[in-house]
Design an enzyme around this catalytic site. Sequence first.
Site, PDB file in Angstrom:
ATOM      1  N   GLU A 135       0.853  -1.191   0.000  1.00  0.00           N
ATOM      2  CA  GLU A 135       0.000   0.000   0.000  1.00  0.00           C
ATOM      3  C   GLU A 135       0.886   1.237   0.000  1.00  0.00           C
ATOM      4  OE1 GLU A 135      -2.858   0.140   3.250  1.00  0.00           O
ATOM      5  OE2 GLU A 135      -2.748   2.312   3.344  1.00  0.00           O
ATOM      6  N   GLU A 140      -2.837  11.671   2.797  1.00  0.00           N
ATOM      7  CA  GLU A 140      -3.654  11.198   3.913  1.00  0.00           C
ATOM      8  C   GLU A 140      -3.455  12.133   5.103  1.00  0.00           C
ATOM      9  OE1 GLU A 140      -2.987   7.163   5.331  1.00  0.00           O
ATOM     10  OE2 GLU A 140      -5.128   7.010   5.743  1.00  0.00           O
TER      11      GLU A 140
END
Length: 392
Positions: A135, A140
């Site tokens: 990932e 974020e």
Amino acid sequence: MRTTIGAATAALLASTPALAAYNLVKEYSGQDFFSGWDFYGNYDNLTSGDVNWVDQTNATQSKLAYVNDAGHAIIKVDNTTFVPYNYKRDSVRITSQDYFPVGTVLVFDATHLPYGCSVWPSFWTKGENWPIGGEIDIIEAVNLMTYNQMALHTQDGCTQPSSVTQSGTTGNTNCSTDAGCTVAEKQSNSFGESFASAGGGVWAAQFDSSGIFIWFWTRDSVPSSVSSASDSIDTSSWGTPSAAYPSSSCNISEFFTPQQLVIDITLCGNWAGEASVYSSTGCGTGDASVNASSCYLDNVINAGTKYDDAYFEISYIKAFSTSSPLVASASGGSTIYVSATASASGSASSSGSSGSSGSGTNAAVPKTQLDALAYVAFAGTTALAAFSWVFL
Ligand SMILES: *[C@@H]1O[C@H](CO)[C@@H](O)[C@H](O)[C@H]1NC(C)=O
Ligand SMILES: *[C@@H]1O[C@H](CO)[C@@H](O)[C@H](O)[C@H]1NC(C)=O
Ligand SMILES: *[C@@H]1O[C@H](CO)[C@@H](O)[C@H](O)[C@H]1NC(C)=O
Ligand SMILES: *[C@@H]1O[C@H](CO)[C@@H](O)[C@H](O)[C@H]1NC(C)=O
Ligand SMILES: *[C@@H]1O[C@H](CO)[C@@H](O)[C@H](O)[C@H]1NC(C)=O
Ligand SMILES: *[C@@H]1O[C@H](CO)[C@@H](O)[C@H](O)[C@H]1NC(C)=O
């Protein structure tokens, strides 16, 4: 034909971004932005957030995913529906049907990112068998954080070297911990209100055998080699990235399968909603009574007025690669990847800005039982279970 870098070159370049030419293989923009994505169509059973990620029909009808008059894609939290206590709020999570193999540069240009108390947006990539296939968290942040945090999440054996050439600040070097190997952006205007007031910005993520490297430019610093890249892109003049994960301590092809793109917004959940996180990222500050329910009770329920800034406005996403995009398909219990360009694109595009009422859909998903279910489901996946970050 372009050249792919050979093993010897890759080894030489192991600690610096590779010099390679990447050709445009996919562009998500304009009226076709929403072609080639799948909508989740289920409540957030991944991060225990207080949202129902709607399907494409509801997202289009409720105008939670559409193309605005400027030709930009809007992906947002429902801010028009009254949500009663114990219910979740509608939001969106989309995943690309295409998978991009090692040897890809992704460019993401936005003028607005979702922010506000309880809001947890991300633009990230993952392998088909997540969390096993790796990932890459490109964008974020939660609540009123003032900067973006990047991370990799992998199986055990991938780390960031202790000494690395990057402009960001490392929070954690072990990519298989729950937090992942995190790097906080140090340049200004990478998240929140300041990102939007600066006119947004651009990220580029190089997913390469030599490593994974992420750059960020605020709007007035975007190099022309990025803003005018059309058929191909050249990373060689970009200088020091914000985050660098060279292959010297992480064998990229061992820890990362071809990656699909994910754009999502959840509310509260395992990061934004943690009482200590919520109160230390600009929300409920000064209120000694902040507890595990504060994020939900103070924001998610009642009118949607807390969510006027909870939207992505994306100009484009472009993928440049040394090979074609792939689509994942199951074969005897394992995943194989076949050329996406050889198979027909199956998805309808959005209806654009016309027609819908914007009145919102209360999906009427009761919160309490579902949280319990989500908790059990979540216990099996650790990749997003906990987060740490660095205060600058
Ligand atoms: C879509 O909206 C309908 C009507 O409100 C609702 O019953 C359904 O649960 C929604 N589906 C999703 C996936 O949100
Ligand atoms: C990384 O973290 C994992 C999970 O906590 C642990 O098992 C592993 O030993 C750590 N690796 C290193 C190099 O510290
Ligand atoms: C990296 O992983 C690939 C795939 O598992 C393997 O073929 C290769 O030998 C590894 N490279 C190094 C330097 O260990
Ligand atoms: C938690 O805090 C909220 C305010 O944020 C408050 O309304 C609620 O009563 C508190 N719950 C408990 C169990 O203390
Ligand atoms: C919802 O937010 C949008 C901006 O994202 C704003 O234009 C709109 O007025 C808001 N709707 C309501 C009902 O407040
Ligand atoms: C989440 O829900 C979807 C749809 O029901 C299901 O396919 C998936 O397995 C669930 N994931 C987890 C981690 O429970």
